[in-house]
Scaffold this motif. Structure first.
Motif, PDB file in Angstrom:
ATOM      1  N   ILE A 283      41.286  14.667 -53.990  1.00  0.00           N
ATOM      2  CA  ILE A 283      40.626  14.709 -55.297  1.00  0.00           C
ATOM      3  C   ILE A 283      41.613  15.257 -56.315  1.00  0.00           C
ATOM      4  N   THR A 284      41.926  14.481 -57.316  1.00  0.00           N
ATOM      5  CA  THR A 284      42.822  14.965 -58.358  1.00  0.00           C
ATOM      6  C   THR A 284      42.056  15.904 -59.284  1.00  0.00           C
ATOM      7  N   VAL A 285      42.808  16.667 -60.060  1.00  0.00           N
ATOM      8  CA  VAL A 285      42.174  17.592 -60.997  1.00  0.00           C
ATOM      9  C   VAL A 285      41.349  16.829 -62.033  1.00  0.00           C
ATOM     10  N   ASN A 286      41.866  15.678 -62.473  1.00  0.00           N
ATOM     11  CA  ASN A 286      41.104  14.867 -63.426  1.00  0.00           C
ATOM     12  C   ASN A 286      39.800  14.382 -62.810  1.00  0.00           C
ATOM     13  N   ASP A 287      39.855  13.971 -61.539  1.00  0.00           N
ATOM     14  CA  ASP A 287      38.635  13.566 -60.840  1.00  0.00           C
ATOM     15  C   ASP A 287      37.647  14.727 -60.770  1.00  0.00           C
ATOM     16  N   LEU A 288      38.167  15.912 -60.514  1.00  0.00           N
ATOM     17  CA  LEU A 288      37.312  17.088 -60.376  1.00  0.00           C
ATOM     18  C   LEU A 288      36.593  17.401 -61.688  1.00  0.00           C
ATOM     19  N   LEU A 289      37.323  17.347 -62.790  1.00  0.00           N
ATOM     20  CA  LEU A 289      36.687  17.586 -64.085  1.00  0.00           C
ATOM     21  C   LEU A 289      35.666  16.497 -64.398  1.00  0.00           C
ATOM     22  N   ASP A 290      35.970  15.284 -63.992  1.00  0.00           N
ATOM     23  CA  ASP A 290      35.026  14.182 -64.167  1.00  0.00           C
ATOM     24  C   ASP A 290      33.725  14.469 -63.422  1.00  0.00           C
ATOM     25  N   ILE A 291      33.840  15.017 -62.222  1.00  0.00           N
ATOM     26  CA  ILE A 291      32.667  15.375 -61.424  1.00  0.00           C
ATOM     27  C   ILE A 291      31.881  16.498 -62.095  1.00  0.00           C
ATOM     28  N   ILE A 292      32.593  17.527 -62.577  1.00  0.00           N
ATOM     29  CA  ILE A 292      31.927  18.672 -63.205  1.00  0.00           C
ATOM     30  C   ILE A 292      31.157  18.234 -64.449  1.00  0.00           C
ATOM     31  N   ILE A 293      31.794  17.440 -65.295  1.00  0.00           N
ATOM     32  CA  ILE A 293      31.149  16.978 -66.526  1.00  0.00           C
ATOM     33  C   ILE A 293      29.914  16.148 -66.195  1.00  0.00           C
ATOM     34  N   THR A 294      30.043  15.266 -65.215  1.00  0.00           N
ATOM     35  CA  THR A 294      28.911  14.426 -64.812  1.00  0.00           C
ATOM     36  C   THR A 294      27.779  15.285 -64.256  1.00  0.00           C
ATOM     37  N   ALA A 295      28.127  16.293 -63.458  1.00  0.00           N
ATOM     38  CA  ALA A 295      27.104  17.179 -62.896  1.00  0.00           C
ATOM     39  C   ALA A 295      26.390  17.960 -63.991  1.00  0.00           C
ATOM     40  N   GLU A 296      27.135  18.401 -64.998  1.00  0.00           N
ATOM     41  CA  GLU A 296      26.526  19.107 -66.131  1.00  0.00           C
ATOM     42  C   GLU A 296      25.553  18.215 -66.881  1.00  0.00           C
ATOM     43  N   GLN A 297      26.002  17.021 -67.213  1.00  0.00           N
ATOM     44  CA  GLN A 297      25.207  16.136 -68.053  1.00  0.00           C
ATOM     45  C   GLN A 297      23.953  15.626 -67.350  1.00  0.00           C
ATOM     46  N   ASN A 298      24.023  15.518 -66.024  1.00  0.00           N
ATOM     47  CA  ASN A 298      22.876  15.002 -65.276  1.00  0.00           C
ATOM     48  C   ASN A 298      22.120  16.096 -64.534  1.00  0.00           C
TER      49      ASN A 298
ATOM     50  N   LEU B 207      22.920  18.161 -62.109  1.00  0.00           N
ATOM     51  CA  LEU B 207      23.033  18.112 -60.651  1.00  0.00           C
ATOM     52  C   LEU B 207      23.556  19.470 -60.190  1.00  0.00           C
ATOM     53  N   LYS B 208      22.652  20.385 -59.903  1.00  0.00           N
ATOM     54  CA  LYS B 208      23.017  21.783 -59.656  1.00  0.00           C
ATOM     55  C   LYS B 208      23.866  21.957 -58.402  1.00  0.00           C
ATOM     56  N   ASP B 209      23.508  21.266 -57.319  1.00  0.00           N
ATOM     57  CA  ASP B 209      24.281  21.409 -56.082  1.00  0.00           C
ATOM     58  C   ASP B 209      25.702  20.901 -56.267  1.00  0.00           C
ATOM     59  N   LEU B 210      25.830  19.768 -56.932  1.00  0.00           N
ATOM     60  CA  LEU B 210      27.158  19.203 -57.163  1.00  0.00           C
ATOM     61  C   LEU B 210      27.973  20.095 -58.082  1.00  0.00           C
ATOM     62  N   LEU B 211      27.340  20.620 -59.129  1.00  0.00           N
ATOM     63  CA  LEU B 211      28.047  21.497 -60.065  1.00  0.00           C
ATOM     64  C   LEU B 211      28.555  22.739 -59.348  1.00  0.00           C
ATOM     65  N   SER B 212      27.724  23.311 -58.486  1.00  0.00           N
ATOM     66  CA  SER B 212      28.121  24.511 -57.746  1.00  0.00           C
ATOM     67  C   SER B 212      29.315  24.232 -56.842  1.00  0.00           C
ATOM     68  N   ALA B 213      29.275  23.122 -56.112  1.00  0.00           N
ATOM     69  CA  ALA B 213      30.368  22.778 -55.199  1.00  0.00           C
ATOM     70  C   ALA B 213      31.644  22.472 -55.969  1.00  0.00           C
ATOM     71  N   ALA B 214      31.516  21.784 -57.103  1.00  0.00           N
ATOM     72  CA  ALA B 214      32.696  21.432 -57.901  1.00  0.00           C
ATOM     73  C   ALA B 214      33.317  22.665 -58.547  1.00  0.00           C
ATOM     74  N   ILE B 215      32.479  23.611 -58.984  1.00  0.00           N
ATOM     75  CA  ILE B 215      32.997  24.857 -59.567  1.00  0.00           C
ATOM     76  C   ILE B 215      33.762  25.655 -58.519  1.00  0.00           C
ATOM     77  N   GLU B 216      33.221  25.707 -57.309  1.00  0.00           N
ATOM     78  CA  GLU B 216      33.920  26.428 -56.234  1.00  0.00           C
ATOM     79  C   GLU B 216      35.292  25.814 -55.978  1.00  0.00           C
ATOM     80  N   LEU B 217      35.358  24.481 -55.991  1.00  0.00           N
ATOM     81  CA  LEU B 217      36.639  23.813 -55.786  1.00  0.00           C
ATOM     82  C   LEU B 217      37.583  24.064 -56.953  1.00  0.00           C
ATOM     83  N   ALA B 218      37.048  24.003 -58.178  1.00  0.00           N
ATOM     84  CA  ALA B 218      37.878  24.219 -59.364  1.00  0.00           C
ATOM     85  C   ALA B 218      38.458  25.622 -59.393  1.00  0.00           C
ATOM     86  N   SER B 219      37.735  26.592 -58.831  1.00  0.00           N
ATOM     87  CA  SER B 219      38.215  27.979 -58.822  1.00  0.00           C
ATOM     88  C   SER B 219      39.452  28.146 -57.955  1.00  0.00           C
TER      89      SER B 219
END
Length: 350
Positions: free
Chosen positions: A265-280, A282-294
């Protein structure tokens, strides 16, 4: 026009104007008189009298101007009935140009005001309506995900077409094209717009689908925003949960083996996931993506062009998780008596 809005509708046709009451104490029998230009004409809508100034109406509306200056019977009438009009809608319409309020167009009023602005030829309000819809549609086009409800989108494209909003129609067509054909039909697309505009939407949908599928194939399923634009509106709840779980599992796997994350997963892909999780939401996805981003380098994350679009709370949660991870590593490696690895790991987390 707030004071007019406070006039209570009669409970029955038999209730007279004198029975109309006002909700605020201390307001005169005619609450408009103190705030508005002197009233010299009455508009009757649904049996309720609206006291207005004839000159104000003529200055803003070509229809009212013709009505009062030409040889129409209304020219000499003191009260003009407006059959077929809704009282609340008409008050909203008047409030957009009648002093001193000049209320702005909102999502709640646009579809009520636009038809009346067109019927009474109030150019200033017509421009306001088009400007408002253009801003709303442009913002939705610029966002990663189109979150406007399908039924609302269909009403927007119908409004833009019917009232000749040439700057809005292409944007509304583009937004409709991002939604599934099935949902568009359920929202009554074919009954509300012309066949020509419907064909433009479906042609755009077909082109977008081809380009989107190609993008997904080239960039992989983790290019989430492309997938969302194409399929999210047509997923049922179970399918949405399945797709979210796929992404959650991918983030957790990358988080567990984050040293090899660059290849998965590239960093750009990761931010794409976070933004999508925020807008929709998706709490579980946002939590997992934030942990990865950290666990990614802060400079890598903040250098991405979409970083600034993240919400403040998400940025804070990423930093919070980062500090928590650093504390865990310090505690673990110092407990093992291996400070060198601790410093090295902390460096990579900076």
């Amino acid at each position: 026009m707030d004071n007019i809005c406070k006039m209570a509708k009669p409970d029955s046709e038999s209730e007279s104007e004198s029975d109309v009451s006002y909700t605020e104490p201390g307001i005169a029998e005619n609450p408009v008189s103190d705030l508005f230009p002197p009233t010299d004409i009455i508009l009757e809508v649904e049996g309720i009298d609206i006291h207005v100034n004839k000159q104000v109406l003529m200055d803003n509306s070509d229809v009212f101007k013709a009505m009062f200056e030409s040889e129409f019977r209304e020219k000499h009438e003191e009260k003009i009935p407006l059959p077929g009009k809704n009282y609340d809608d008409f008050v909203e319409f008047l409030s957009t140009f009648y002093p001193p309020t000049c209320a702005p167009i909102t999502e709640e009023t646009i579809l009520k005001v636009a038809p009346l602005a067109d019927e009474y030829e109030v150019d200033s309000v017509q421009r306001q309506c088009e400007s408002f819809l253009r801003e709303v549609c442009q913002k939705a086009c610029d966002d990663k995900c189109n979150t406007i409800q399908v039924s609302v989108l269909v009403n927007y494209v119908a409004c833009a077409e019917k009232y000749r909003m040439t700057s809005v129609l292409p944007l509304a067509i583009r937004l409709c094209a991002e939604r599934s054909t099935c949902l568009l039909r359920k929202a009554g697309l074919h009954t509300k717009i012309s066949e020509e505009t419907a064909n433009q939407i479906f042609d755009s949908r077909e082109k977008m689908t081809e380009e989107g599928v190609k993008s997904c194939l080239l960039k992989g399923y983790l290019h989430v925003s492309s997938t969302m634009k194409l399929f999210w509106g047509s997923f049922n709840n179970d399918e949405r949960k399945i797709y979210e779980k796929i992404l959650v599992d991918a983030c957790k796997l990358a988080s567990k083996n984050y040293t090899s994350m660059v290849s998965s997963i590239t960093v750009n892909d990761l931010l794409d996931i976070i933004i999508t999780a925020e807008q929709n939401q998706l709490k579980d996805l946002l939590s997992a993506a934030i942990e990865l981003a950290s666990k990614c380098g802060f400079e890598d994350i903040s250098a991405c062009k979409h970083y600034d679009t993240l919400s403040s709370s998400t940025k804070f949660n990423i930093c919070s998780e980062r500090f928590k991870s650093m504390d865990n590593y310090y505690s673990r490696y110092f407990a093992r008596g291996n400070p060198t690895k601790t410093i090295d790991r902390a460096y990579r987390l900076k």
